[in-house]
Design an enzyme around this catalytic site. Structure first.
Site, short mmCIF file in Angstrom:
data_model
loop_
_atom_site.label_atom_id
_atom_site.label_comp_id
_atom_site.label_asym_id
_atom_site.label_seq_id
_atom_site.Cartn_x
_atom_site.Cartn_y
_atom_site.Cartn_z
N GLU A 196 8.77 -10.08 -2.62
CA GLU A 196 7.66 -10.99 -2.85
C GLU A 196 7.97 -11.79 -4.10
O GLU A 196 8.93 -11.50 -4.82
CB GLU A 196 6.37 -10.20 -3.04
CG GLU A 196 6.05 -9.39 -1.80
CD GLU A 196 4.59 -9.04 -1.71
OE1 GLU A 196 3.84 -9.81 -1.08
OE2 GLU A 196 4.20 -8.00 -2.25
N CYS A 201 2.06 0.44 -8.70
CA CYS A 201 3.25 0.91 -7.98
C CYS A 201 4.47 0.90 -8.90
O CYS A 201 5.46 1.55 -8.62
CB CYS A 201 3.48 0.12 -6.71
SG CYS A 201 3.36 -1.63 -6.94
N GLY A 243 2.31 2.25 5.24
CA GLY A 243 3.35 1.24 5.44
C GLY A 243 4.28 1.61 6.59
O GLY A 243 4.64 0.76 7.41
N GLU A 263 5.61 -3.47 1.04
CA GLU A 263 5.78 -3.08 -0.36
C GLU A 263 5.05 -1.75 -0.53
O GLU A 263 3.83 -1.70 -0.40
CB GLU A 263 5.16 -4.12 -1.30
CG GLU A 263 5.88 -5.43 -1.35
CD GLU A 263 7.28 -5.33 -1.94
OE1 GLU A 263 7.61 -4.29 -2.56
OE2 GLU A 263 8.04 -6.27 -1.75
N GLY A 320 0.84 -1.20 0.00
CA GLY A 320 0.00 0.00 0.00
C GLY A 320 0.87 1.24 0.00
O GLY A 320 2.01 1.22 -0.47
N SER A 321 0.31 2.32 0.54
CA SER A 321 1.00 3.60 0.47
C SER A 321 2.18 3.64 1.45
O SER A 321 2.20 2.91 2.45
CB SER A 321 0.03 4.73 0.81
OG SER A 321 -0.42 4.56 2.14
P1 ADP Z 1 -3.95 3.17 -0.82
O1 ADP Z 1 -3.52 4.58 -0.91
O2 ADP Z 1 -3.41 2.24 -1.84
O3 ADP Z 1 -5.41 2.97 -0.52
P2 ADP Z 1 -3.35 2.43 1.90
O4 ADP Z 1 -1.96 2.26 2.37
O5 ADP Z 1 -4.20 3.44 2.57
O6 ADP Z 1 -3.14 2.67 0.38
O7 ADP Z 1 -4.13 1.05 1.93
C1 ADP Z 1 -3.56 -0.19 1.67
C2 ADP Z 1 -4.18 -1.21 2.62
O8 ADP Z 1 -3.84 -0.85 3.96
C3 ADP Z 1 -5.71 -1.26 2.58
O9 ADP Z 1 -6.14 -2.58 2.73
C4 ADP Z 1 -6.10 -0.43 3.78
O10 ADP Z 1 -7.36 -0.76 4.29
C5 ADP Z 1 -5.01 -0.80 4.76
N1 ADP Z 1 -4.78 0.17 5.84
C6 ADP Z 1 -4.97 1.51 5.83
N2 ADP Z 1 -4.66 2.05 7.02
C7 ADP Z 1 -4.24 1.04 7.81
C8 ADP Z 1 -3.77 0.95 9.17
N3 ADP Z 1 -3.68 2.02 9.95
N4 ADP Z 1 -3.42 -0.26 9.64
C9 ADP Z 1 -3.50 -1.35 8.87
N5 ADP Z 1 -3.94 -1.33 7.59
C10 ADP Z 1 -4.31 -0.16 7.07
#
Ligand code: ADP
Length: 494
Positions: free
Chosen positions: A463, A283, A232, A249, A227-228
């Site tokens: 991965e 990404c 992360g 990642e 994710g972001s």
């Molecule tokens: P994007 O910008 O791609 O949506 P995020 O990083 O917000 O990226 O989301 C990627 C994943 O991480 C999603 O499944 C989201 O629900 C989850 N996520 C977002 N915030 C949290 C957190 N605080 N703890 C765990 N998982 C999270």
């Protein structure tokens, strides 16, 4: 309309609170695609308990038998590919051919990791002592929380789940809020493949609530997150505090270099696909084009002409080349970057605005956008935008190209177009990235090669390929002394 449920201990169920959330079609936000459970920490805890119980049996199932389930997942994915690909295009907007590719990656992944059930190689080695045998074996880690994004709603969960399972771990998938229906469909396949209850679990809900509850839960041994960078970093902090293994990642700011000796037609095709495929929401998307000054004007004109012909539309329409942005928040973010670009002195050659004409006016569409006169220090050259936006940067030499390419906090994918074999090998050596393509675009990973990045893209894990086995297993060194007497190592016996 799809009704998603949580899947815990082999049972489909709503959130304990019975609250739900909605998933909408990004190409037409009036269309409700699915409702899904708004789970909380109670649901997360239930899933963790189920996964913990199941782990004690699953880890003892011989790996070739575990692999039989994985193989069946691959077969079912293949059988249901068309239906799942259609659902994906509806739910997250990418063109149907790309959605088929996403599902196919899950299939490839299943067949690859099913094979791993008969490998999972360790080492046998020598010993310092006579009559002593030494070897290494892989052990599973335990309960793995898999937190995934929306842009590859089948491929990324498969990349994580399938190797985790073949290694003997049990899993809890927490999919992105934007693609619950795809996750539900995938987990139904795991169910139909006959995996024992508790081995695979699915918890829907908001990342900051139920995602975080999983990350914090003492019963979770490992978190694999895509994710972001911001999320992360947060997930990584919690995992380091709670001593969990964590594989992150995150973002990229990938560049394609086009040298003056490149095949420009080929480089053009690569740039269009790399920058605008999945509407730039990968990404590994090409968000910088580093162009040698001798070909820059010509290449820019070619790029402009081809970009103007790209067809924007719903992913379910087979003619579409550029689908929507995933949601309104992300669309706003991309639009905000246009203001940033203008204020920094970049020139918007084409695009730069929402696409609203015709049948797409109810969707989150953005025109494919080319930013010119970008310099490496600008925010639009450094920050991940995650939309169909590419920045053009002019360079004067190969050395400058590599320096500019590396001048970013990220290090995921990279590409160099050149006909000079010496430059190609220098690029392979000097580029700071987890992935380098020569004469190919920055996107298009294959499942049997490691995937991941350096610098702020990741935290040192990979991965895919056999590399991911190091994420989902611990090494154990085993010594067998058959001398019948105490033999002391770490003592000077000479
Ligand atoms: P994007 O910008 O791609 O949506 P995020 O990083 O917000 O990226 O989301 C990627 C994943 O991480 C999603 O499944 C989201 O629900 C989850 N996520 C977002 N915030 C949290 C957190 N605080 N703890 C765990 N998982 C999270």
């Amino acid at each position: 309309m799809y009704t998603c449920l949580n899947y815990i201990d082999g049972q489909w169920m709503p959130a304990q609170s019975e609250a739900t959330l909605e998933s909408r079609n990004p190409a037409n936000w009036h269309e409700l695609v699915a409702t899904f459970p708004h789970s909380d920490s109670t649901d997360a805890d239930k899933a963790v308990q189920a996964a913990r119980r199941a782990y004690q049996k699953w880890r003892l199932v011989p790996a070739p038998n575990r692999a039989e389930f994985i193989y069946r997942v691959g077969e079912l994915l293949l059988q249901r590919k068309e239906e799942l690909a259609h659902l994906m295009s509806l739910e997250m907007g990418k063109p149907i051919t790309e959605s088929r590719g996403d599902v196919q990656e899950g299939v490839d992944c299943a067949f690859y990791y099913a094979g791993e059930g008969r490998r999972l190689f360790g080492q046998t080695t020598t010993s310092e002592m006579p009559n002593k045998f030494a070897m290494t074996v892989r052990m599973p880690i335990g309960v793995c929380a898999l937190i995934t994004p929306w842009n590859f709603p089948v491929a990324i969960p498969c990349w994580k789940a399938l190797p985790a399972l073949v290694c003997g771990n049990t899993i809890i998938l927490k999919p992105a809020e934007d693609t619950p229906a795809c996750a539900n469909f995938l987990i139904q396949i795991f169910h139909d493949a006959g995996l024992p209850p508790g081995v695979v679990n699915l918890i829907h809900g908001l990342g900051e609530e139920v995602g975080q509850a999983l990350v914090e839960h003492p019963g979770v041994d490992l978190v694999s997150f895509t994710g972001s960078s911001q999320t992360g970093a947060h997930v990584g902090e919690i995992c380091s505090r709670t001593h969990k293994r964590v594989c992150l990642e995150m973002g990229g700011k990938n560049a394609q270099v086009v040298m003056e000796d490149a095949d420009l037609e080929l480089a053009l095709e690569g740039a269009l696909w790399g920058a605008f495929g999945t509407a730039g929401q990968r990404c590994t998307a090409t968000s910088r084009l580093i162009l040698h000054r001798d070909i820059k004007d010509k290449f820019t004109a070619m790029l402009l002409e081809s970009t103007g012909k790209l067809r924007i539309g719903a992913g379910t329409d087979p003619d579409t080349q550029i689908g929507p942005i995933i949601n309104g928040v992300q669309l706003q973010r991309v639009m905000d970057y246009m203001e940033v670009a203008r204020s920094e002195g970049a020139k918007i050659l084409t695009g730069g605005e929402r696409a609203t004409e015709g049948p797409i006016k109810k969707g989150f569409f953005f025109q494919p956008t080319i930013l010119d006169q970008v310099t490496p220090d600008m925010r639009v050259a450094r920050e991940e935008i995650f939309g169909p936006v590419v920045a053009l940067i002019e360079i004067n030499s190969f050395e400058e190209a590599i320096a500019v390419l590396n001048d970013t906090p990220y290090g995921l994918s990279s590409s160099v177009y050149t006909r000079d074999v010496n430059r190609a090998f220098q690029a392979m050596r000097d580029i700071e990235a987890g992935i380098t393509y020569i004469n190919g675009p920055t996107i298009g990973a294959e499942v049997h090669l490691p995937f991941g990045g350096v610098k702020q893209t990741g935290n040192g894990h990979r991965e895919a390929g056999s590399a991911v086995l190091d994420v989902f297993t611990e090494w154990k060194s085993v010594y067998v002394d058959f001398s019948g007497r105490l033999q002391r190592a770490q003592i000077d016996n000479h």
